[in-house]
Design an enzyme around this catalytic site. Structure first.
Site, PDB file in Angstrom:
ATOM      1  N   ASP A 678      18.068  14.830   1.296  1.00 21.53           N
ATOM      2  CA  ASP A 678      16.730  15.402   1.100  1.00 21.53           C
ATOM      3  C   ASP A 678      15.665  14.323   1.342  1.00 21.53           C
ATOM      4  O   ASP A 678      14.649  14.570   1.978  1.00 21.53           O
ATOM      5  CB  ASP A 678      16.631  15.980  -0.318  1.00 21.53           C
ATOM      6  CG  ASP A 678      15.291  16.645  -0.556  1.00 21.53           C
ATOM      7  OD1 ASP A 678      15.049  17.714   0.038  1.00 21.53           O
ATOM      8  OD2 ASP A 678      14.462  16.066  -1.286  1.00 21.53           O
ATOM      9  N   LYS A 682      12.800  13.970   4.413  1.00 23.47           N
ATOM     10  CA  LYS A 682      11.374  13.735   4.192  1.00 23.47           C
ATOM     11  C   LYS A 682      10.892  12.527   4.985  1.00 23.47           C
ATOM     12  O   LYS A 682       9.792  12.546   5.553  1.00 23.47           O
ATOM     13  CB  LYS A 682      11.100  13.535   2.704  1.00 23.47           C
ATOM     14  CG  LYS A 682      11.264  14.829   1.919  1.00 23.47           C
ATOM     15  CD  LYS A 682      11.237  14.556   0.435  1.00 23.47           C
ATOM     16  CE  LYS A 682      11.340  15.826  -0.363  1.00 23.47           C
ATOM     17  NZ  LYS A 682      11.666  15.577  -1.768  1.00 23.47           N
TER      18      LYS A 682
HETATM   19  N1  LIG Z   1      12.188  22.441  -6.010  1.00 24.21           N
HETATM   20  C1  LIG Z   1      11.169  21.791  -5.496  1.00 24.21           C
HETATM   21  O1  LIG Z   1      10.474  21.052  -6.191  1.00 24.21           O
HETATM   22  C2  LIG Z   1      10.840  21.933  -4.055  1.00 24.21           C
HETATM   23  C3  LIG Z   1      11.541  22.759  -3.225  1.00 24.21           C
HETATM   24  N2  LIG Z   1      11.248  22.864  -1.905  1.00 24.21           N
HETATM   25  C4  LIG Z   1      12.009  23.733  -1.043  1.00 24.21           C
HETATM   26  O2  LIG Z   1      11.854  25.083  -1.419  1.00 24.21           O
HETATM   27  C5  LIG Z   1      12.920  25.840  -0.864  1.00 24.21           C
HETATM   28  C6  LIG Z   1      13.399  26.870  -1.846  1.00 24.21           C
HETATM   29  O3  LIG Z   1      14.008  26.237  -2.947  1.00 24.21           O
HETATM   30  P1  LIG Z   1      14.502  27.092  -4.217  1.00 24.21           P
HETATM   31  O4  LIG Z   1      13.480  28.123  -4.530  1.00 24.21           O
HETATM   32  O5  LIG Z   1      14.878  26.122  -5.247  1.00 24.21           O
HETATM   33  O6  LIG Z   1      15.776  27.804  -3.627  1.00 24.21           O
HETATM   34  P2  LIG Z   1      16.595  29.018  -4.270  1.00 24.21           P
HETATM   35  O7  LIG Z   1      18.006  28.823  -3.894  1.00 24.21           O
HETATM   36  O8  LIG Z   1      16.224  29.203  -5.695  1.00 24.21           O
HETATM   37  O9  LIG Z   1      16.007  30.275  -3.492  1.00 24.21           O
HETATM   38  C7  LIG Z   1      16.280  30.492  -2.147  1.00 24.21           C
HETATM   39  C8  LIG Z   1      15.920  31.918  -1.788  1.00 24.21           C
HETATM   40  O10 LIG Z   1      16.133  32.038  -0.402  1.00 24.21           O
HETATM   41  C9  LIG Z   1      16.885  33.196  -0.130  1.00 24.21           C
HETATM   42  N3  LIG Z   1      17.658  32.973   1.106  1.00 24.21           N
HETATM   43  C10 LIG Z   1      18.574  32.050   1.354  1.00 24.21           C
HETATM   44  N4  LIG Z   1      19.064  32.197   2.597  1.00 24.21           N
HETATM   45  C11 LIG Z   1      18.409  33.222   3.143  1.00 24.21           C
HETATM   46  C12 LIG Z   1      18.456  33.878   4.396  1.00 24.21           C
HETATM   47  N5  LIG Z   1      19.285  33.468   5.360  1.00 24.21           N
HETATM   48  N6  LIG Z   1      17.644  34.920   4.612  1.00 24.21           N
HETATM   49  C13 LIG Z   1      16.794  35.342   3.649  1.00 24.21           C
HETATM   50  N7  LIG Z   1      16.700  34.770   2.461  1.00 24.21           N
HETATM   51  C14 LIG Z   1      17.510  33.718   2.195  1.00 24.21           C
HETATM   52  C15 LIG Z   1      17.738  33.374  -1.328  1.00 24.21           C
HETATM   53  O11 LIG Z   1      18.182  34.724  -1.432  1.00 24.21           O
HETATM   54  C16 LIG Z   1      16.743  32.997  -2.429  1.00 24.21           C
HETATM   55  O12 LIG Z   1      15.940  34.108  -2.710  1.00 24.21           O
HETATM   56  C17 LIG Z   1      13.944  24.810  -0.417  1.00 24.21           C
HETATM   57  O13 LIG Z   1      13.898  24.698   1.003  1.00 24.21           O
HETATM   58  C18 LIG Z   1      13.470  23.516  -1.056  1.00 24.21           C
HETATM   59  O14 LIG Z   1      13.784  22.392  -0.313  1.00 24.21           O
HETATM   60  C19 LIG Z   1      10.191  22.185  -1.372  1.00 24.21           C
HETATM   61  C20 LIG Z   1       9.421  21.376  -2.139  1.00 24.21           C
HETATM   62  C21 LIG Z   1       9.700  21.162  -3.544  1.00 24.21           C
HETATM   63  N1  LIG Z   2      14.551  18.454  -4.384  1.00 20.82           N
HETATM   64  C1  LIG Z   2      13.350  17.892  -3.957  1.00 20.82           C
HETATM   65  C2  LIG Z   2      12.241  18.865  -4.145  1.00 20.82           C
HETATM   66  C3  LIG Z   2      11.093  18.555  -3.307  1.00 20.82           C
HETATM   67  O1  LIG Z   2      11.124  18.594  -2.085  1.00 20.82           O
HETATM   68  C4  LIG Z   2      13.031  16.660  -4.776  1.00 20.82           C
HETATM   69  O2  LIG Z   2      13.721  16.457  -5.753  1.00 20.82           O
HETATM   70  O3  LIG Z   2      12.131  15.925  -4.417  1.00 20.82           O
END
Ligand SMILES: NC(=O)C1=CN([C@@H]2O[C@H](COP(=O)(O)OP(=O)(O)OC[C@H]3O[C@@H](n4cnc5c(N)ncnc54)[C@H](O)[C@@H]3O)[C@@H](O)[C@H]2O)C=CC1
Ligand SMILES: N[C@@H](CC=O)C(=O)O
Ligand code: NA
Length: 823
Positions: A678, A682
């Site tokens: 990850d 970035k």
């Molecule tokens: N947690 C954080 O602080 C941050 C997260 N992110 C990014 O946000 C994104 C989402 O993370 P989360 O919400 O934690 O993930 P999650 O696993 O909780 O949710 C993912 C969602 O995407 C859907 N999904 C997965 N594959 C799919 C597909 N092929 N077609 C349609 N829907 C699909 C799933 O059904 C689910 O609703 C990731 O890419 C992560 O890197 C970015 C910045 C910060």
């Molecule tokens: N998993 C990531 C979320 C932000 O992109 C992190 O821990 O920084």
């Protein structure tokens, strides 16, 4: 003196007529008035059907005639006092008998002239004006029924007769000038010099009112209808339409020529000649302001006033080298068309003179093509002109406003909004009055075009942003919560209406043009949803043809990120939290940047790095502003930052990792954080934003996940395996601590070398003071050499990420505080 005109909807029923009577009696308290009325709502149309049926020898006209008669009798019974009823009903019966005789005559002779048709159509107004005059008398108002055939003289072009104004004005002055009571005058009909009934064209009652007003030098004309004035766009096509308060005569004319169902265009001339203002008012909301059409319209307006369209046109193009520099060519084209009786709606010629193109109504297209092909057959045979092309299924959209000629940038805004929404413009025309810019688009794009332009010009009033969200896990759900929380403020303060028009997870999707609630997901996604397919989701979103549409990717899915090119090609802007597209191959990264430019869409991904922190934006702006990045260093993982800021050797390491997961810092699979991928993603994104060509293979990445935990088949199993290594992590921690150091997972790029890995840092190190999920980014640049440009703050978590995504959405939506663009 004011002339009031009531349209069919205002005299459509007993209740409506009561309303009319009230309006008239209120007016009479202060003013002298005369009144023009149309036929009862729908009656002219029925008369038209009846006369056609009679002509075809069908008996159906008799039933219709009975129904129409009953409807009028019913109104008389309800509105006129019993004592006066029988007289009125007898007179009405005489009129209906007359109509029946004519229809009977048509059905016997099977002969129908335009003259007879006009005579039949004119009955509607004769019935309604007669009844209204008596209904008023019944209320004690002195009213006199006047048949406009005694006032208005025309030529004998039945169906659309031309008025002889001087005779008409004299007759009006003579008959109405000294009349003390209220004249209730039949709209629409007139007569020839020899007394035959003619009609003034559909909507002709407006014109009747205007003629009477001009003859009597009235102070105002009031057109009473069932809408609250003229709208900025056709309410059936643009749901966010707004009322227009003031228009100039010219603007009203341009709008109505271009199909806006505003006012019958000939109405304007008599009023304009004497500068008589025309008020458009709603019978059912008499106190609402409505629209005023007057000489000045809205003084000093710098905006477009309204948008209208001709929904179906054919675009004909003549192209060929033989036209260049040949004088008289255009004259020949247009005289050929004039001789063929073809009406030209708009014309454009490129200054290269190589093509001339013009729009005609579809029913005249064949005639136009035949005439042109005939006339230019020699030039076509000799190759001087290429084949003449007729393109069907086009629409003309006109943007109208007097202020356009004073205001640079209107056409820029118009075409930018169309470009951004992927609408292809087939032809453009702007009259030198600068009051109207017309564009031809494909008919399938009409609704999107109208809505797009409407949003662009009435943005200060309202703009809807149509959202298609994929992924409603941790981040997606938090984003929906944020939409719900901010929606009112965005609406009230920025006139932005967020609309959730599509939603999907890995299993299902739903699309709804009207917008769906922000709450209740993902629980209800399965109900009446379709099985998820990216192709289908995009196809259905595209078919809605909505302006300001954007996709939001809140998944961590490779498959979804591989699909971005299709999304952009369909002209959707894109906001993504998913890092996979930008950190995949350099080729793909570059391709996406190019596609966004090519398709005029915006592609924003601020949350790819540092979640909601302004990192990508800062770096991009720095580079654009001429700075060069020499070194990037930082703590780029919220998860790893939290872990090493929190881990003190007492709580097991695996437990700290679990807490990071529970706090929403980790990727859906926390191994993506612990194995350094990850962070590597970035760093690659940052380097690429700084203009450095870098691939994943160029990075050295330290993986902190022990091999057995890497192999685990589930997250739970991963934690079990990780727990086996708690002691090893403690050892590493203790060693660092014994040297007075802290562990810190650092990413750095300098001189082509990129590393991410765990380092020991001393108390003096600038990264030592981090806490919680803090990220820190130190950009060493030409401009920031001695002290780097630093961005620092929480770099993970659902809330900060969701707000970063919303900020990107608002940037795309041109909310001023977020926008880099001058609208
Ligand atoms: N947690 C954080 O602080 C941050 C997260 N992110 C990014 O946000 C994104 C989402 O993370 P989360 O919400 O934690 O993930 P999650 O696993 O909780 O949710 C993912 C969602 O995407 C859907 N999904 C997965 N594959 C799919 C597909 N092929 N077609 C349609 N829907 C699909 C799933 O059904 C689910 O609703 C990731 O890419 C992560 O890197 C970015 C910045 C910060
Ligand atoms: N998993 C990531 C979320 C932000 O992109 C992190 O821990 O920084
Ligand atoms: Na960010």
């Amino acid at each position: 003196m004011r002339i009031l005109k009531f349209g069919g909807s205002s005299v459509g029923s007993e209740e409506a007529i009561k309303q009319v009577i009230q309006i008239i009696s209120r007016k009479l308290e202060n003013d002298r008035i005369h009144v023009v009325v149309s036929a009862f709502g729908g009656v002219t149309h029925l008369l038209e059907e009846m006369v056609e049926e009679a002509y075809a020898g069908e008996e159906a006209y008799r039933t219709k005639l009975k129904e129409v008669e009953e409807r009028h009798i019913e109104v008389v019974r309800k509105l006129i006092k019993v004592k006066q009823q029988s007289h009125v009903l007898t007179q009405l019966k005489v009129l209906f008998n007359e109509l029946e005789d004519v229809l009977h005559g048509v059905s016997l002779t099977r002969e129908l002239t335009e003259r007879t048709r006009d005579f039949v159509l004119g009955f509607g107004e004769r019935f309604s004006a007669f009844i209204l005059s008596h209904a008023l008398q019944s209320e004690g108002i002195e009213a006199e029924y006047i048949d406009a055939r005694e006032l208005i003289t025309t030529d004998n072009r039945f169906g659309n007769a031309r008025v002889r104004t001087s005779d008409t004005y004299a007759a009006i002055q003579n008959k109405l000038g000294a009349l003390d009571s209220v004249a209730i005058i039949t709209g629409f009909i007139a007569s020839t010099e020899t007394g035959e009934t003619t009609t003034l064209g559909r909507g002709g009652s407006d014109y009747t009112a205007s003629l009477i007003a001009a003859a009597l030098k009235a102070e105002a004309i009031e057109i009473w209808t069932d809408v609250t004035g003229i709208m900025t766009a056709d309410p059936r096509k643009v749901s966010d339409h707004l009322p227009i308060k003031e228009l100039s005569y010219e603007e009203a004319m341009e709008l109505s020529h271009f199909g806006a169902n505003v006012i019958y265009p000939p109405t304007i001339h008599p009023a304009m000649a004497d500068s008589i203002p025309i008020y458009i008012k709603n019978t059912f909301e008499p106190d609402a302001a409505g629209t005023i059409i007057s000489k000045d319209g809205k003084k000093d307006s710098t905006n477009v006033q309204g948008i209208s369209s001709i929904d179906e046109v054919t675009l004909i193009t003549l192209e060929g080298s033989g036209m260049v520099g040949v004088s008289g060519f255009a004259a020949r084209i247009f005289s050929v068309l004039a001789d063929a009786g073809v009406n030209i709606i708009m014309i454009t010629q490129a200054s290269s003179e190589h093509t001339v193109c013009f729009a005609v109504l579809p029913h005249q297209a064949n005639r136009a093509m035949d005439a042109l092909n005939d006339n230019f057959s020699r030039e076509i045979a000799e190759g001087i002109i290429d084949e003449i092309i007729a393109e069907k299924d086009c629409s003309v959209v006109a943007v109208v406003g007097e202020g356009m000629k004073r205001t640079p940038g209107i056409s820029g805004r118009l075409f930018r909004s169309l470009g951004r929404n992927g609408i292809n413009v087939r032809a453009i025309a702007q009259g030198s009055s600068e009051r109207n810019i017309s564009v031809v688009v494909k008919e399938k794009d009409l609704s999107k075009t109208l809505n797009t332009i409407h949003d662009a010009f009435f943005l200060s009033k309202l703009k809807s942003v149509n959202l298609f969200l994929i992924g409603i896990g941790l981040i997606g759900s938090k984003l929906l919560e944020l939409f719900e929380k901010q929606t009112e403020l965005l609406f009230e303060k920025h006139n932005i209406k967020l609309k959730l028009c599509g939603i999907a997870n890995s299993r299902h999707f739903k699309i709804n043009a009207e917008g769906m609630p922000f709450t209740g997901w993902p629980d209800h996604l399965e109900e009446n949803a379709k099985p998820m397919s990216l192709d289908q989701f995009l196809k259905e979103a595209d078919q809605l043809n909505l302006p300001n549409s954007l996709f939001i990717d809140c998944t961590a899915s490779q498959e979804v990120s591989d699909f971005y090119p299709e999304v952009m090609k369909a002209n959707f802007s894109l906001v993504t939290a998913n890092k996979k597209a930008n950190s995949g191959s350099l080729k793909r990264y570059e391709e996406l940047q190019e596609l966004a430019l090519e398709h005029n869409v915006m592609y924003l991904y601020e949350t790819n790095v540092g979640a909601g922190l302004p990192v990508v934006k800062t770096l991009k702006e720095q580079v654009l502003a001429g700075d060069t990045i020499t070194k990037i260093e930082g703590v780029l993982s919220g998860t790893l930052s939290y872990i090493f800021n929190t881990y003190d050797g007492a709580t097991p390491f695996s437990e700290v990792v679990r807490t990071a997961l529970e706090k929403g810092y980790t990727e859906p699979d926390p191994r993506e954080d612990l194995n350094g991928r990850d962070v590597a993603r970035k760093l690659i994104i940052l380097a690429r934003e700084a203009g450095i060509e870098i691939e994943m293979d160029d990075l050295s990445v330290e993986n902190l996940v022990p091999e057995p935990a890497m192999q685990a088949n589930s997250i739970d199993q991963f934690f079990d395996e990780l727990a086996q290594f708690d002691d090893e992590f403690k050892k590493r921690y203790d060693q660092a601590a014994s040297r007075g150091n802290k562990l810190c997972y650092i990413a750095s790029y300098q001189d082509g070398k990129a590393n991410v890995g765990l380092q020991e840092i001393g108390g003096q190190h600038p990264f030592n003071g981090l806490s919680g999920s803090d990220n820190i980014f130190a950009f060493h640049t030409k401009h920031y050499q001695d002290t780097p440009l630093v961005v620092k703050g929480p770099g993970a978590g659902a809330e900060v990420t969701a707000s970063g995504i919303l900020a990107d959405i608002l940037r795309i939506s041109n909310v001023p505080a977020f926008s880099n663009e001058i609208v």
